[in-house]
Design a protein around this motif. Structure first.
Motif, PDB file in Angstrom:
ATOM      1  N   SER A 173       0.845  -1.184   0.000  1.00 31.69           N
ATOM      2  CA  SER A 173       0.000   0.000   0.000  1.00 31.69           C
ATOM      3  C   SER A 173       0.888   1.245   0.000  1.00 31.69           C
ATOM      4  CB  SER A 173      -0.899   0.007   1.234  1.00 31.69           C
ATOM      5  OG  SER A 173      -1.685   1.184   1.279  1.00 31.69           O
ATOM      6  N   ASN A 250      -2.445  -3.464   4.260  1.00 32.87           N
ATOM      7  CA  ASN A 250      -3.411  -2.384   4.435  1.00 32.87           C
ATOM      8  C   ASN A 250      -3.548  -1.997   5.909  1.00 32.87           C
ATOM      9  OD1 ASN A 250      -4.167  -2.071   1.672  1.00 32.87           O
ATOM     10  ND2 ASN A 250      -5.342  -3.954   1.818  1.00 32.87           N
ATOM     11  N   GLU A 254      -2.938   1.813   7.545  1.00 27.00           N
ATOM     12  CA  GLU A 254      -3.872   2.530   8.411  1.00 27.00           C
ATOM     13  C   GLU A 254      -3.172   3.023   9.673  1.00 27.00           C
ATOM     14  OE1 GLU A 254      -7.246   0.136   9.284  1.00 27.00           O
ATOM     15  OE2 GLU A 254      -7.866  -0.078   7.184  1.00 27.00           O
ATOM     16  N   TYR A 282      -3.648   7.508  -2.631  1.00 28.22           N
ATOM     17  CA  TYR A 282      -3.686   6.251  -1.878  1.00 28.22           C
ATOM     18  C   TYR A 282      -3.945   5.066  -2.795  1.00 28.22           C
ATOM     19  CZ  TYR A 282      -5.506   2.507   1.058  1.00 28.22           C
ATOM     20  OH  TYR A 282      -5.727   1.272   1.635  1.00 28.22           O
ATOM     21  N   PRO A 284      -4.254   0.675  -2.268  1.00 27.27           N
ATOM     22  CA  PRO A 284      -4.239  -0.404  -1.281  1.00 27.27           C
ATOM     23  C   PRO A 284      -3.234  -1.486  -1.621  1.00 27.27           C
ATOM     24  CG  PRO A 284      -6.102  -0.684  -2.749  1.00 27.27           C
ATOM     25  CD  PRO A 284      -5.430   0.597  -3.151  1.00 27.27           C
ATOM     26  N   LEU A 326     -10.579  -4.485  -2.904  1.00 29.05           N
ATOM     27  CA  LEU A 326     -10.817  -3.772  -1.656  1.00 29.05           C
ATOM     28  C   LEU A 326     -12.280  -3.356  -1.561  1.00 29.05           C
ATOM     29  CD1 LEU A 326      -9.387  -2.475   0.887  1.00 29.05           C
ATOM     30  CD2 LEU A 326      -9.374  -0.352  -0.436  1.00 29.05           C
TER      31      LEU A 326
END
Length: 378
Positions: A173, A250, A254, A282, A284, A326
């Motif tokens: 990511s 992922n 975060e 962004y 993923p 996703l």
């Protein structure tokens, strides 16, 4: 003649198609000529083509015995970069190759009249380089009824060697944090009257280096842009910066974003500056799908043999292909990593590869669809 034999017979057409697409090279969201070229090839072959308003992405469909869909995806856009002193669109990420292989896979199935249980869809996507095209295609319904989705990406020689292929690319990511530090301007002779945003930026760089995440896989955060000041004898009011963030997972991304935002807030308080940030670009990370990988392994074995099957391709780069799963976790999907003697690397302005890989790459994608059609994706 079966589809694989058809592809072998079309070698020169494959090379010609690639060269034509390579010359078209258009930036993200402006792939008009590329899209028109691909659409016309498919329409001439008898495909039903669906376009969308607001962008140049499209899908081409072959009706099967049932409405459930198996699909391949290609990206169409080029990078804008300096090549030999000239800034221009340049296909240094291989999207022209991907479009060529997916197009020729589509033609191989149509021209040989192979019968499919599932309907088959070929998704030609804009704007992969700015991580926006996949989301737009999802929004416009390109994945309606899709149960299986395959993709392909050329790989550098140091990841996958020529003549080999991997059934999955494990992209990480990635995202960027862009921001502006607002200080107080002053004459350089009276620094006590100002608040230097460059000094705040230096503290921010060091603080970001101290971020620790624990056991979430590999990750990195580093400043890649810093711009401030115009005069040698004045403290500037603002400093503009960019941080590049990367994570193997992922979940790690975060956590990394959260820690970075906390760090920004602490530095703003410590330095008594105002720091405004936005998160952009962004993408993923890939999530392994064992069933989709199994099919890709089978396709590669059939075309290249066991000795040329790589277990996986692990890449620190990013791909917006992974938005498809996703946002639609029920879809079985994987992206094939194609060895092609690519040097010196993706996104290098002088990237080149052995175009023979286009032939066996097209065969792998076609075989992948044929294998996927035999499964029950309910």
């Amino acid at each position: 003649m079966d589809p694989i034999q058809f592809i072998e017979a079309q070698r020169n057409t494959i090379f010609k198609t690639y060269h034509e697409l390579h010359q078209l090279a258009e930036p993200s969201w402006k792939e008009e000529k590329t899209s028109r070229f691909l659409q016309q090839k498919l329409i001439d072959a008898g495909f039903t083509v669906q376009t969308f308003s607001g962008h140049y992405g499209f899908v081409a469909n072959l009706q099967g015995e049932n409405p459930e869909v198996i699909a391949l995806r290609a990206d169409m856009d080029a990078l804008v970069q300096e090549v030999d002193g000239v800034v221009r669109p340049n296909h240094s990420c291989g999207h022209d190759a991907h479009s060529t292989m997916v197009l020729m896979s589509a033609l191989s199935l149509c021209k040989t009249n192979i019968k499919f249980k599932h309907s088959v869809r070929f998704i030609f996507q804009p704007a992969e380089e700015v991580a926006g095209g996949a989301l737009k295609m999802i929004e416009d319904g390109a994945l309606k009824n899709v149960k299986f989705l395959g993709g392909v990406h050329l790989r550098p020689s140091f990841e996958v060697q020529y003549g080999k292929a991997a059934p999955v690319i494990l992209h990480g990511s990635t995202t960027t944090i862009k921001g502006v530090i607002k200080g107080v301007p002053a004459h350089a002779a009276r620094p006590e009257e100002g608040n230097n945003p460059i000094e705040a930026a230096s503290l921010l760089i060091q603080a970001m280096k101290q971020i620790k995440l624990g056991s979430v896989g590999r990750y990195s955060i580093k400043m890649t842009e810093l711009h401030s000041g115009e005069a040698s004898n004045a403290i500037p009011e603002n400093a503009r910066f960019t941080f590049d963030l990367r994570s193997e997972t992922n979940e790690g991304m975060e956590l990394l974003i959260a820690k970075a935002q906390q760090t920004v807030q602490k530095i703003a308080e410590l330095t008594e500056t105002k720091i405004d940030t936005v998160i952009e670009e962004y993408s993923p990370a890939a999530v392994k799908n064992p069933d989709a990988i199994r099919l890709a392994e089978s396709a590669i074995l059939s075309i290249l043999g066991e000795e040329n099957l790589e277990v996986a391709c692990v890449s620190p780069g990013a791909e917006d292909f992974h938005f498809y799963t996703l946002k639609n976790p029920h879809i079985f999907a994987t992206m094939v990593g194609l060895g092609c003697d690519l040097t010196p690397g993706l996104h290098h302005p002088n990237m080149k590869f052995n175009q023979e890989a286009l032939v066996y790459g097209t065969k792998i994608l076609t075989k992948l669809l044929m294998e996927a059609d035999q499964d029950n994706w309910s």
